[in-house]
Write a protein that holds these residues in place. Structure first.
Motif: not given
Length: 717
Positions: A530-551
């Motif tokens: 995701x960091x490569x897809x969005x060119x962003x460290x924050x967006x990638x980290x946010x996506x991973x953490x939100x996924x874990x919380x959602x799961x």
């Protein structure tokens, strides 16, 4: 992506013919693949699996297969202590066992008063039919309760009542019939067509369904090929059909929506397809990769069942993405304009963002802090419920509410016999072991109701011996699992402890023991992608953490709905199961982790695109969600209907799995993507777009330095 689009459009006839051949092969595979699917669940190399295999090989009965439990209520004035009762009971159970080739233990052949209730009139036996060959799966073989009862009744005292119960019988009475995989898929496809017709308002709604059909059939062809190399679990057919329906439509919906938008901006023919593929096509590739990464966990776990399901789960997004990137452009170029010609004006032409979603996003941004707190509270509350997760077999109380099997267990419990007799534990003793002495030792184990060690060829072979431990508590309860652990410690050296509860304990240890490490690996791979897809460290980290919380919230929802019964009884007429099948959390995690990433990629890819165009975070959020909100909602609704169809399956474990996926999709598309994501992205502001030089070099993309000053902007009007 332009190169792929160019190649596809230049060779459109060849592409169409290849997919047609694959789909035709898939039609043949669908009719035959069911006979080649296996039903193994136990992990290889575990003590319980080795024990169950050894028991079945030596005696042909038992293992993980649950016994039939005939319950006899003697007529008034007669008890098991009456002179004529024991011989009659012994003869009845012996005849029943002989008729179906079963191993039997009862009061008649053991004289153990623990096989009778406190009233003296109610007694039960354990009848282990020939092994079904399921090795711990859900294939319990033919229902032998009828032949067993027919053989026993003539030998019982006149006026005696016979009811045959057991875990399998209770499950069958709870609903032995359900829609087939084909019917469930057709129901899901019908619901998808309704949603797509609303989205497009034209015959273009048929296109995603065509891509889904081709993807599913091709995936079945590949699954059929894999069955020739390795065992594949029967649940793969549900995964391929229903998850394939949702994923393939998701990908097609994304590309078709973008194609309509490009046409509305004045691009026609191949140019509209190329432009749609250059943007939406990239999102499809990253989405498919995210789904595949989520399934890495199950491939890495040394459990055949999970691995085979993972293979099927990885095939369907890969095939769906390939069909979307190759077949869909051909369909859009050749027939797209004609199919979309009848679209009513009120549906719009895709040139503008959705007014409703644009207005919603503006409101969320204005109350961003409140939105974050509210969404986090909902997800956190559900996640907290996951701490009470109990892994094991469903309790008998969660199964049939009426019928002979329910009448039988009710009669037992009323007489003081615990329901743990439904889940006995076979212990295989090595040659030279005194079976009687071993049985006496096990009777003193806490939680053991009694131990059966009859003589005879069905219990003694080649120097070995079988004893059956009858627990007080069912195997799916904490007390039942504690009893099996205690039995394992108390057995003589060299003895092997089998049964479903022991298999569940080993499964949990094998699968979830290394899960933290696997989870870290999956999160790292996803973060890099995701960091490569969005060119962003924050967006990638946010996506991973939100996924874990959602799961975590999804697992909590499963606990509330199924384990505790807050919804299962209302919707399905099934009381709280008290426990959740051991494989369910692993499968729910693996599939939802990737599926929910679809929506993250769809939304953030468009937000990133709008930020690159405008340079404003809040404008990008409003426009990005305005463009993708209806798409994500429609895709989520389609997936939800597919999983709702899967929840109609007659097997409780499949119902729980489908419910988890359905709830996960709803939570993700509403609380997470529609509320938490826009609120957080707007809060992070300029930090969303930060990609330092060192990270950019590792990811091999262009760096994005942090802006010199914080953004100060108003929400777009």
């Amino acid at each position: 992506m332009n190169g792929i689009s160019g190649f596809v459009l230049r060779h459109r006839l060849l592409i169409a013919l290849l997919w047609l051949v694959a789909a035709c092969g898939g039609v043949i595979a669908v009719t035959q693949v069911g006979d080649r699917l296996k039903e193994n669940f136990a992990p290889p190399g575990s003590a319980a699996r080795d024990a169950n295999t050894a028991i079945v090989d030596a005696y042909g009965t038992g293992g993980e297969d649950k016994p039939l439990v005939p319950v006899v209520t003697l007529p008034s004035g007669l008890t098991v202590d009456s002179p004529q009762a024991r011989p009659a009971l012994a003869k009845a159970f012996a005849e029943g066992g002989r008729r179906i080739g079963a191993r039997v233990a009862s009061y008649g052949d053991t004289g153990d008063r623990r096989f009778a209730g406190g009233d003296g009139r109610t007694t039960f036996g354990l009848v282990f039919p020939p092994a079904s060959g399921g090795a711990g799966g859900m294939d319990d073989g033919p229902d032998l309760s009828g032949p067993l009862a027919d053989a026993m009744r003539p030998e019982l005292p006149e006026g005696a009542t016979l009811r045959v119960t057991g875990i399998n019988g209770l499950a069958e009475d709870a609903g032995s019939e359900g829609p087939s995989v084909l019917m469930e898929t057709l129901v899901g496809a019908g619901g998808a067509l309704i949603v797509l017709a609303f989205v497009f308002g034209s015959l273009l709604a048929l296109v995603p369904l065509v891509i889904a059909a081709v993807s599913i059939l091709t995936s079945f062809l590949l699954v059929y090929a894999i069955t020739g190399v390795t065992d594949v679990n029967f649940m793969v057919q549900f995964v391929v059909a229903l998850i394939g329906l949702g994923v393939a439509i998701d990908y097609s919906l994304l590309v078709v929506t973008r194609w309509r938008e490009e046409r509305a901006h004045g691009h026609a023919g191949e140019e509209a397809v190329r432009r749609a593929m250059a943007t939406a096509g990239h999102a499809v590739v990253f989405s498919a990769a995210a789904v595949a990464i989520g399934l890495v966990a199950m491939v890495a776990v040394p459990v055949e069942f999970l691995r085979s399901v993972a293979y099927g789960g990885m095939i369907i997004p890969a095939v769906s993405a390939l069909a979307t990137l190759t077949l869909l452009p051909v369909v859009l170029v050749t027939a797209g304009p004609l199919l979309d010609r009848a679209a009513p004006r009120w549906r719009g032409d895709g040139s503008r963002a959705s007014r409703a979603w644009t207005a919603w996003t503006r409101r969320v941004i204005r109350v961003r802090w409140a939105a974050v707190v509210a969404a986090t509270a909902v997800l956190g509350g559900l996640a907290f419920a996951a701490l009470g997760l109990n892994l094991g077999e469903a309790h008998s109380d969660a199964l049939a509410k009426s019928g002979p099997a329910r009448d039988g267990i009710t009669a037992l419990q009323r007489s003081g016999v615990p329901s743990g007799v439904l889940t006995p534990v076979d212990v295989l003793l090595p040659p030279g072991t005194d079976a009687g002495k071993a049985a006496d030792g096990l009777r003193g184990v806490r939680g053991v109701h009694t131990v059966a060690a009859p003589a005879g060829g069905m219990w003694r072979r080649d120097g070995s011996a079988l004893v059956t431990v009858v627990p007080e508590a069912e195997g799916g309860t904490d007390a039942g699992k504690d009893t099996v652990r205690a039995v394992r410690k108390a057995v003589p050296p060299g003895a092997q402890v089998g049964g479903g509860t022991a298999a569940d304990l080993d499964f949990v240890s094998k699968v979830y023991g290394a899960f933290p490490l696997l989870l870290a690996l999956i999160c790292l791979l996803t973060f890099v992608l995701l960091a490569r897809a969005f060119r962003s460290l924050v967006l990638a980290l946010k996506a991973v953490l939100l996924n874990l919380l959602s799961l975590a919230a999804v697992l909590g929802s499963i606990v509330l709905v199924w384990q505790l019964g807050h919804g299962s009884d209302l919707i399905w007429g099934i009381s709280g199961t008290g426990s959740i099948a051991a494989f369910t959390p692993a499968m729910v995690f693996a599939f939802l982790y990737g599926l929910s990433m679809d929506y993250e990629v769809f939304i953030l890819a468009r937000i990133r695109e709008e930020y690159d165009r405008t340079g404003s975070t809040e404008a990008a959020v409003v426009e990005g969600l305005g463009r993708t909100g209806r798409l994500v909602t429609s895709a989520a609704l389609i997936l939800f209907m597919a999983f709702a169809s899967l929840a109609a399956a007659p097997i409780i474990e499949v119902k729980v799995f489908a419910t988890g996926l359905g709830l996960g999709i709803l939570l993700d598309a509403t609380v997470v993507r529609a509320l938490l994501v826009p609120a957080l992205v707007s809060l992070f502001g300029r930090w969303n777009w930060w990609l330092p030089g060192w990270a950019a070099r590792v990811l091999r993309v262009r760096a994005a330095p942090l802006p010199a000053a914080p953004e100060r902007e108003r929400v777009p009007a």
